[in-house]
Write a protein that holds these residues in place. Structure first.
Motif, PDB file in Angstrom:
ATOM      1  N   VAL A  31       0.850  -1.182   0.000  1.00 10.87           N
ATOM      2  CA  VAL A  31       0.000   0.000   0.000  1.00 10.87           C
ATOM      3  C   VAL A  31       0.888   1.235   0.000  1.00 10.87           C
ATOM      4  N   LYS A  32       0.589   2.169  -0.863  1.00 15.48           N
ATOM      5  CA  LYS A  32       1.349   3.420  -0.931  1.00 15.48           C
ATOM      6  C   LYS A  32       0.385   4.585  -0.768  1.00 15.48           C
ATOM      7  N   TRP A  33       0.630   5.397   0.245  1.00 15.11           N
ATOM      8  CA  TRP A  33      -0.187   6.569   0.528  1.00 15.11           C
ATOM      9  C   TRP A  33       0.663   7.825   0.404  1.00 15.11           C
ATOM     10  N   ARG A  34      -0.050   8.944   0.235  1.00 12.12           N
ATOM     11  CA  ARG A  34       0.583  10.253   0.293  1.00 12.12           C
ATOM     12  C   ARG A  34      -0.030  11.033   1.453  1.00 12.12           C
ATOM     13  N   CYS A  35       0.831  11.701   2.203  1.00  8.91           N
ATOM     14  CA  CYS A  35       0.409  12.543   3.326  1.00  8.91           C
ATOM     15  C   CYS A  35       0.879  13.961   3.055  1.00  8.91           C
ATOM     16  N   ILE A  67       4.148   5.394   3.382  1.00  5.82           N
ATOM     17  CA  ILE A  67       3.498   6.698   3.353  1.00  5.82           C
ATOM     18  C   ILE A  67       4.557   7.742   3.037  1.00  5.82           C
ATOM     19  N   THR A  85      -7.531  15.906   1.524  1.00  3.50           N
ATOM     20  CA  THR A  85      -7.821  14.604   2.114  1.00  3.50           C
ATOM     21  C   THR A  85      -9.301  14.268   1.975  1.00  3.50           C
ATOM     22  N   ASN A  88     -10.035  13.154  -1.453  1.00  6.87           N
ATOM     23  CA  ASN A  88      -9.250  11.995  -1.874  1.00  6.87           C
ATOM     24  C   ASN A  88      -8.168  12.348  -2.898  1.00  6.87           C
ATOM     25  N   GLU A  91      -4.433  10.564   0.482  1.00  6.37           N
ATOM     26  CA  GLU A  91      -5.095   9.662   1.422  1.00  6.37           C
ATOM     27  C   GLU A  91      -5.162  10.234   2.833  1.00  6.37           C
ATOM     28  N   PHE A 248      -7.419  11.213   7.955  1.00  2.97           N
ATOM     29  CA  PHE A 248      -7.434  10.189   6.919  1.00  2.97           C
ATOM     30  C   PHE A 248      -8.738  10.286   6.134  1.00  2.97           C
ATOM     31  N   GLN A 252     -10.494   5.584   2.495  1.00  2.53           N
ATOM     32  CA  GLN A 252      -9.147   5.010   2.434  1.00  2.53           C
ATOM     33  C   GLN A 252      -8.802   4.309   3.743  1.00  2.53           C
ATOM     34  N   TRP A 253      -9.162   4.941   4.872  1.00  2.00           N
ATOM     35  CA  TRP A 253      -8.928   4.297   6.160  1.00  2.00           C
ATOM     36  C   TRP A 253      -9.655   2.963   6.249  1.00  2.00           C
TER      37      TRP A 253
END
Length: 362
Positions: A31-35, A67, A85, A88, A91, A248, A252-253
């Motif tokens: 899983v790859k997220w962006r913050c 992340i 966020t 979307n 994430e 979040f 996605q969460w």
């Protein structure tokens, strides 16, 4: 997320990671997220909390859940982190809930409102009171879920070009101040401005604003605010603490495997604890450095404090009648605050008061 889940998540996350043997690791998805952060990289204590969170998530999931953290402006401007966020675009984000009081004043209580909780009381309200549950009920309308993401501790009261001796001295001042504090200052004659951290110095330098509050000695020194304003006031009555927030996107969460939810929750808890400890270590050094550089420390006059306290509670009572969501959270927070200070005035305050006086006597 319910507070019971938050309280047990650190243990659960670590326990889960400890049994991440090859069979489990192989079955775990990548899983790859962006913050996106509301803060610049130069504010290493705040921005660094998001980096610590991301690093911890990776460690707890054997690198399967990654992340990537982006500074303010790299994806969206700092004050649009929540919107990104919610929609979307990313994430998750690391921000301060009170940046968004323009959407609804209830957002203020997720970070700080004037004359509310100190740092330990805020964490207690989130984790053992109703705070986290009530705030996440509110955030549902914005398609986000929140976990605490650090705390600055008690803040300073801002930088001013001239001394503030009475309430009248505030009249007409243009001041960078975020959240509900700006509304209170407006009742005292200030013209509040909301600027992201990276924009404060140039605005103060050019005279676009006359005063500014940010965080405290360590971050304020890094922003160089002492170079363009001489008087440094305390206490920051609008922020007896300032809770940062990890938001979040709720969908996605919910899509995360339980193991990853536990890992992310544990990582947020680690960042939440680490930020405060870092500030407690760095602020004493920074305040001494600022004074040596010519900064003039000033305590807000009592009439300013009293006027601000009165104005704050007038605003809260008015909002409570107009906005049931605000009233629900405020009434709970107020009851928690009043009860917490019953204990504070017995032990915590008296111990600290004695130690400060004993230290001054040598």
């Amino acid at each position: 997320m319910k507070r019971r889940e938050f309280l047990t998540a650190a243990t659960a996350g670590v326990a889960a990671s400890s049994v991440a043997m090859p069979a489990i690791a192989q079955s775990a998805p990548e899983v790859k997220w962006r913050c996106t952060s509301s803060f610049p990289k130069s504010l290493d204590t705040i921005y660094g909390a998001a980096e610590l969170m991301a690093k911890t998530v990776s460690e707890l999931t054997d690198g399967k859940f990654q992340i990537r953290v982006f500074a303010a402006g790299e994806i969206v401007p700092g004050l649009q982190a929540l919107d990104a966020t919610q929609n979307n675009t990313v994430e998750m984000c690391h921000s301060a809930s009170y940046y968004y009081v323009g959407k609804d004043p209830t957002f203020g209580m997720g970070t700080a409102i004037p004359f509310a909780l100190n740092t330990r009381q805020m964490n207690a309200w989130f984790l053992f009171g109703n705070g986290l549950t009530l705030m996440n009920e509110f955030y549902k309308d914005y398609n986000v879920t929140m976990l605490p993401g650090g705390n600055t501790g008690g803040q300073m009261g801002g930088w001013f070009r001239k001394e503030i001796k009475t309430v009248a001295d505030l009249n007409g001042l243009k001041m960078r101040i975020a959240g509900m504090g700006g509304q209170v200052m407006a009742k005292l004659g200030v013209v509040p401005q909301q600027l992201a951290g990276g924009d404060i110095y140039p605005a103060l330098e050019k005279g676009t604003i006359d005063a500014a509050e940010w965080v405290g000695p360590y971050d304020d020194e890094k922003l160089g605010l002492f170079k363009v304003a001489k008087y440094y006031y305390y206490p920051g009555w609008w922020e007896g603490c300032a809770a940062l927030n990890f938001f979040f996107n709720t969908a996605q969460w919910n899509s995360l495997p339980p193991l990853y939810q536990h890992a992310l929750t544990a990582a947020c808890a680690r960042a939440n604890e680490s930020m405060l400890a870092s500030y407690d270590a760095k602020n004493p050094v920074a305040i001494q450095s600022l004074v040596k550089s010519g900064t003039q420390l000033r305590r807000y006059p009592n009439d300013v404090m009293d006027a601000a306290y009165k104005a704050s509670h007038e605003i809260y009572e008015k909002l409570s009648t107009e906005n049931p969501k605000f009233g629900k959270v405020w009434n709970d927070l107020k009851a928690f605050r009043n009860n917490a200070y019953t204990w504070w005035q017995i032990a915590e305050f008296n111990y600290d008061d004695y130690m400060v006086r004993a230290r001054s006597r040598g």
